[in-house]
Design a protein around this motif. Structure first.
Motif, PDB file in Angstrom:
ATOM      1  N   ALA A   1      -4.124  41.176  -3.421  1.00  0.00           N
ATOM      2  CA  ALA A   1      -4.475  39.776  -3.682  1.00  0.00           C
ATOM      3  C   ALA A   1      -4.282  39.423  -5.153  1.00  0.00           C
ATOM      4  O   ALA A   1      -3.846  38.305  -5.473  1.00  0.00           O
ATOM      5  CB  ALA A   1      -5.914  39.514  -3.254  1.00  0.00           C
ATOM      6  N   ALA A   2      -4.586  40.349  -6.048  1.00  0.00           N
ATOM      7  CA  ALA A   2      -4.378  40.091  -7.469  1.00  0.00           C
ATOM      8  C   ALA A   2      -2.896  39.938  -7.780  1.00  0.00           C
ATOM      9  O   ALA A   2      -2.503  39.052  -8.555  1.00  0.00           O
ATOM     10  CB  ALA A   2      -4.980  41.218  -8.298  1.00  0.00           C
ATOM     11  N   ALA A   3      -2.068  40.754  -7.166  1.00  0.00           N
ATOM     12  CA  ALA A   3      -0.624  40.621  -7.363  1.00  0.00           C
ATOM     13  C   ALA A   3      -0.117  39.307  -6.774  1.00  0.00           C
ATOM     14  O   ALA A   3       0.740  38.633  -7.364  1.00  0.00           O
ATOM     15  CB  ALA A   3       0.101  41.800  -6.727  1.00  0.00           C
ATOM     16  N   GLU A   4      -0.655  38.926  -5.629  1.00  0.00           N
ATOM     17  CA  GLU A   4      -0.256  37.660  -4.997  1.00  0.00           C
ATOM     18  C   GLU A   4      -0.616  36.473  -5.875  1.00  0.00           C
ATOM     19  O   GLU A   4       0.177  35.538  -6.031  1.00  0.00           O
ATOM     20  CB  GLU A   4      -0.946  37.532  -3.644  1.00  0.00           C
ATOM     21  N   VAL A   5      -1.794  36.494  -6.474  1.00  0.00           N
ATOM     22  CA  VAL A   5      -2.209  35.400  -7.343  1.00  0.00           C
ATOM     23  C   VAL A   5      -1.338  35.337  -8.583  1.00  0.00           C
ATOM     24  O   VAL A   5      -0.939  34.248  -9.012  1.00  0.00           O
ATOM     25  CB  VAL A   5      -3.704  35.556  -7.720  1.00  0.00           C
ATOM     26  N   ALA A   6      -1.004  36.474  -9.150  1.00  0.00           N
ATOM     27  CA  ALA A   6      -0.159  36.471 -10.347  1.00  0.00           C
ATOM     28  C   ALA A   6       1.213  35.872 -10.050  1.00  0.00           C
ATOM     29  O   ALA A   6       1.711  35.025 -10.802  1.00  0.00           O
ATOM     30  CB  ALA A   6      -0.014  37.894 -10.883  1.00  0.00           C
ATOM     31  N   VAL A   7       1.814  36.274  -8.949  1.00  0.00           N
ATOM     32  CA  VAL A   7       3.133  35.736  -8.587  1.00  0.00           C
ATOM     33  C   VAL A   7       3.021  34.267  -8.185  1.00  0.00           C
ATOM     34  O   VAL A   7       3.836  33.435  -8.593  1.00  0.00           O
ATOM     35  CB  VAL A   7       3.762  36.579  -7.454  1.00  0.00           C
ATOM     36  N   GLY A   8       2.007  33.922  -7.404  1.00  0.00           N
ATOM     37  CA  GLY A   8       1.838  32.543  -6.954  1.00  0.00           C
ATOM     38  C   GLY A   8       1.598  31.584  -8.102  1.00  0.00           C
ATOM     39  O   GLY A   8       2.179  30.492  -8.154  1.00  0.00           O
ATOM     40  N   LEU A   9       0.746  31.967  -9.042  1.00  0.00           N
ATOM     41  CA  LEU A   9       0.495  31.092 -10.187  1.00  0.00           C
ATOM     42  C   LEU A   9       1.722  30.977 -11.088  1.00  0.00           C
ATOM     43  O   LEU A   9       1.968  29.917 -11.663  1.00  0.00           O
ATOM     44  CB  LEU A   9      -0.712  31.588 -10.977  1.00  0.00           C
TER      45      LEU A   9
END
Length: 109
Positions: free
Chosen positions: A78-86
């Motif tokens: 989830a942390a990786a997803e947020v970094a890429v998404g943002l």
């Protein structure tokens, strides 16, 4: 098999299930009704945290650490997803000056 700690016994398991279900439903409503991409990402994170809470609760009640290990991996993804998404949202905002998903729909071919 290990015994359940006394602190865990204070709150019944069905309270965890109800609270996690409420958080997940709030996340679904946020994803389906909001137009802002950042709020949609926050709603998705809320749904992931609801699942993590339920996994941790079941893991504690069964005295089995495998659910808590699974929560750790979900949080890392989830942390990786947020970094890429943002990063994607920031790049879109720089190009078209908005993060409204209704306008982003017009970027299709």
């Amino acid at each position: 098999m290990q015994q359940i700690p006394d602190v865990i016994k204070l709150i019944p398991l069905n309270f965890y299930v109800l609270f996690s279900s409420a958080l997940f439903c709030i996340g679904i409503v946020g994803v389906l009704t909001r137009r802002n991409a950042i709020i949609i990402f926050m709603s998705v994170e809320l749904m992931l945290n609801a699942v993590n809470l339920l996994l941790a609760a079941f893991s504690s009640y069964r005295a089995d650490p495998s659910g808590q290990i699974f929560v750790f991996f979900i949080m890392a993804v989830a942390a990786a997803e947020v970094a890429v998404g943002l990063a994607i949202i920031v790049m879109i905002y720089r190009n078209i000056q908005t993060i409204d998903v209704g306008i982003l729909n017009k970027l299709k071919w």
